[in-house]
Design a protein around this motif. Structure first.
Motif, PDB file in Angstrom:
ATOM      1  N   ILE A  96       0.841  -1.196   0.000  1.00  0.00           N
ATOM      2  CA  ILE A  96       0.000   0.000   0.000  1.00  0.00           C
ATOM      3  C   ILE A  96       0.879   1.250   0.000  1.00  0.00           C
ATOM      4  N   PHE A  97       1.984   1.216   0.756  1.00  0.00           N
ATOM      5  CA  PHE A  97       2.952   2.311   0.777  1.00  0.00           C
ATOM      6  C   PHE A  97       4.268   1.826   0.181  1.00  0.00           C
ATOM      7  N   ASP A  98       5.006   2.731  -0.437  1.00  0.00           N
ATOM      8  CA  ASP A  98       6.263   2.364  -1.111  1.00  0.00           C
ATOM      9  C   ASP A  98       7.429   2.133  -0.162  1.00  0.00           C
ATOM     10  N   THR A  99       7.390   2.742   1.007  1.00  0.00           N
ATOM     11  CA  THR A  99       8.537   2.649   1.921  1.00  0.00           C
ATOM     12  C   THR A  99       8.167   1.856   3.170  1.00  0.00           C
ATOM     13  N   ASP A 100       9.180   1.306   3.815  1.00  0.00           N
ATOM     14  CA  ASP A 100       8.966   0.577   5.071  1.00  0.00           C
ATOM     15  C   ASP A 100       8.750   1.568   6.208  1.00  0.00           C
ATOM     16  N   SER A 101       7.899   1.184   7.152  1.00  0.00           N
ATOM     17  CA  SER A 101       7.632   1.995   8.335  1.00  0.00           C
ATOM     18  C   SER A 101       6.962   1.091   9.372  1.00  0.00           C
ATOM     19  N   ASN A 102       6.045   1.662  10.156  1.00  0.00           N
ATOM     20  CA  ASN A 102       5.257   0.903  11.118  1.00  0.00           C
ATOM     21  C   ASN A 102       3.798   1.237  10.833  1.00  0.00           C
ATOM     22  N   TYR A 103       3.057   0.281  10.241  1.00  0.00           N
ATOM     23  CA  TYR A 103       1.728   0.544   9.723  1.00  0.00           C
ATOM     24  C   TYR A 103       0.639  -0.191  10.499  1.00  0.00           C
ATOM     25  N   SER A 104      -0.582   0.364  10.420  1.00  0.00           N
ATOM     26  CA  SER A 104      -1.797  -0.298  10.897  1.00  0.00           C
ATOM     27  C   SER A 104      -2.693  -0.518   9.694  1.00  0.00           C
ATOM     28  N   PHE A 105      -3.623  -1.491   9.809  1.00  0.00           N
ATOM     29  CA  PHE A 105      -4.389  -1.912   8.637  1.00  0.00           C
ATOM     30  C   PHE A 105      -5.749  -2.433   9.053  1.00  0.00           C
ATOM     31  N   ASP A 106      -6.747  -2.246   8.210  1.00  0.00           N
ATOM     32  CA  ASP A 106      -8.026  -2.916   8.355  1.00  0.00           C
ATOM     33  C   ASP A 106      -8.675  -3.024   6.984  1.00  0.00           C
ATOM     34  N   ALA A 107      -9.629  -3.927   6.845  1.00  0.00           N
ATOM     35  CA  ALA A 107     -10.276  -4.167   5.555  1.00  0.00           C
ATOM     36  C   ALA A 107     -11.707  -4.611   5.786  1.00  0.00           C
ATOM     37  N   THR A 108     -12.538  -4.435   4.753  1.00  0.00           N
ATOM     38  CA  THR A 108     -13.918  -4.886   4.802  1.00  0.00           C
ATOM     39  C   THR A 108     -14.346  -5.335   3.412  1.00  0.00           C
ATOM     40  N   GLU A 109     -15.242  -6.301   3.349  1.00  0.00           N
ATOM     41  CA  GLU A 109     -15.749  -6.842   2.090  1.00  0.00           C
ATOM     42  C   GLU A 109     -17.032  -6.132   1.681  1.00  0.00           C
ATOM     43  N   THR A 132       3.929   6.170  12.455  1.00  0.00           N
ATOM     44  CA  THR A 132       5.003   7.099  12.800  1.00  0.00           C
ATOM     45  C   THR A 132       4.770   8.490  12.222  1.00  0.00           C
ATOM     46  N   ALA A 133       3.734   8.661  11.408  1.00  0.00           N
ATOM     47  CA  ALA A 133       3.444   9.959  10.789  1.00  0.00           C
ATOM     48  C   ALA A 133       1.938  10.066  10.555  1.00  0.00           C
ATOM     49  N   ARG A 134       1.463  11.270  10.306  1.00  0.00           N
ATOM     50  CA  ARG A 134       0.044  11.468  10.016  1.00  0.00           C
ATOM     51  C   ARG A 134      -0.165  11.177   8.529  1.00  0.00           C
ATOM     52  N   LYS A 135      -0.333   9.895   8.235  1.00  0.00           N
ATOM     53  CA  LYS A 135      -0.446   9.451   6.854  1.00  0.00           C
ATOM     54  C   LYS A 135      -1.430   8.291   6.807  1.00  0.00           C
ATOM     55  N   GLY A 145     -15.032  -8.316 -13.306  1.00  0.00           N
ATOM     56  CA  GLY A 145     -15.764  -9.352 -14.021  1.00  0.00           C
ATOM     57  C   GLY A 145     -15.106  -9.716 -15.329  1.00  0.00           C
ATOM     58  N   LEU A 146     -14.022  -9.037 -15.675  1.00  0.00           N
ATOM     59  CA  LEU A 146     -13.304  -9.284 -16.923  1.00  0.00           C
ATOM     60  C   LEU A 146     -11.946  -9.917 -16.670  1.00  0.00           C
ATOM     61  N   GLY A 147     -11.762 -10.476 -15.477  1.00  0.00           N
ATOM     62  CA  GLY A 147     -10.528 -11.177 -15.178  1.00  0.00           C
ATOM     63  C   GLY A 147      -9.481 -10.372 -14.434  1.00  0.00           C
ATOM     64  N   SER A 148      -9.739  -9.098 -14.176  1.00  0.00           N
ATOM     65  CA  SER A 148      -8.767  -8.298 -13.441  1.00  0.00           C
ATOM     66  C   SER A 148      -9.488  -7.414 -12.428  1.00  0.00           C
ATOM     67  N   ASP A 149      -8.766  -7.056 -11.383  1.00  0.00           N
ATOM     68  CA  ASP A 149      -9.311  -6.167 -10.366  1.00  0.00           C
ATOM     69  C   ASP A 149      -9.000  -4.723 -10.727  1.00  0.00           C
ATOM     70  N   ILE A 150      -9.910  -3.845 -10.385  1.00  0.00           N
ATOM     71  CA  ILE A 150      -9.701  -2.410 -10.527  1.00  0.00           C
ATOM     72  C   ILE A 150      -9.418  -1.884  -9.127  1.00  0.00           C
ATOM     73  N   SER A 151      -8.291  -1.200  -8.972  1.00  0.00           N
ATOM     74  CA  SER A 151      -7.866  -0.740  -7.651  1.00  0.00           C
ATOM     75  C   SER A 151      -7.519   0.741  -7.718  1.00  0.00           C
ATOM     76  N   LYS A 152      -7.981   1.487  -6.717  1.00  0.00           N
ATOM     77  CA  LYS A 152      -7.635   2.901  -6.614  1.00  0.00           C
ATOM     78  C   LYS A 152      -7.398   3.233  -5.155  1.00  0.00           C
ATOM     79  N   CYS A 153      -6.239   3.813  -4.870  1.00  0.00           N
ATOM     80  CA  CYS A 153      -5.891   4.233  -3.513  1.00  0.00           C
ATOM     81  C   CYS A 153      -5.718   5.740  -3.473  1.00  0.00           C
ATOM     82  N   LEU A 154      -6.163   6.356  -2.378  1.00  0.00           N
ATOM     83  CA  LEU A 154      -6.023   7.802  -2.207  1.00  0.00           C
ATOM     84  C   LEU A 154      -5.434   8.096  -0.844  1.00  0.00           C
ATOM     85  N   ASP A 155      -4.522   9.078  -0.807  1.00  0.00           N
ATOM     86  CA  ASP A 155      -4.010   9.575   0.449  1.00  0.00           C
ATOM     87  C   ASP A 155      -5.015  10.563   1.012  1.00  0.00           C
ATOM     88  N   MET A 156      -5.290  10.462   2.302  1.00  0.00           N
ATOM     89  CA  MET A 156      -6.252  11.344   2.948  1.00  0.00           C
ATOM     90  C   MET A 156      -5.602  12.689   3.247  1.00  0.00           C
TER      91      MET A 156
END
Length: 159
Positions: A96-109, A132-135, A145-156
């Motif tokens: 989800i992020f390009d660099t290593d750090s200390n992250y928290s995560f959650d997900a929902t279906e 470690t940062a406000r990010k 449905g066509l064999g691939s997932d569509i993914s979009k991520c946004l920074d808040m």
């Protein structure tokens, strides 16, 4: 000389056994597991119930994650269980992020298919934050449905 070789070999083995332990601590299970069940009637008065559950395993250092799914299908008639099948696996997803750090995560279906759902099941949302940062980054992933997932991520933005 032989004594020195044994000490070096022992130190190397102890180091090798410590590395997987440290790596295992980098992975956390998300707090948002879901289960959805459906049932149907088959010819001959057979009932089939299928349940699926999803969970996410997240690397708190790299922001890489795995989406895991387990499925159980049960077929029965009016008197007995005729067939039980189960399956499950985890699929590796990108960072989800390009660099290593200390992250928290959650997900929902997504909700089960209904009149309000356009694509049906197959989508999910993930949220990750840098401890470690406000990010914070929010992502929505939808199966096209066509064999691939569509993914979009946004920074808040914090206003």
């Amino acid at each position: 000389m032989n004594h020195v070789m044994k000490i070096c070999l022992g130190a190397a083995l102890s180091l090798v056994t410590l590395v997987p332990v440290a790596q295992a601590e980098d992975f956390k299970l998300s707090n948002n597991q879901r289960i959805a069940c459906s049932r149907g009637l088959a010819p001959g008065k057979l009932n089939t119930a299928t349940c699926k559950s999803y969970a996410y395993i997240f690397n708190v250092k790299t922001s890489e994650y795995f989406r895991c799914q387990v499925t159980l299908a049960l077929t029965r008639d009016n008197k007995e269980v005729i067939n039980v099948q189960s399956d499950g696996s985890c699929a590796k997803k990108p960072r989800i992020f390009d660099t290593d750090s200390n992250y928290s995560f959650d997900a929902t279906e997504t909700e089960p298919p209904n009149t309000n759902s356009f694509f049906g099941t197959g989508g999910y949302a993930v949220w990750a934050s840098d401890n470690t940062a406000r990010k914070v980054r929010g992502c929505i992933i939808i199966t096209s449905g066509l064999g691939s997932d569509i993914s979009k991520c946004l920074d808040m933005k914090f206003e």
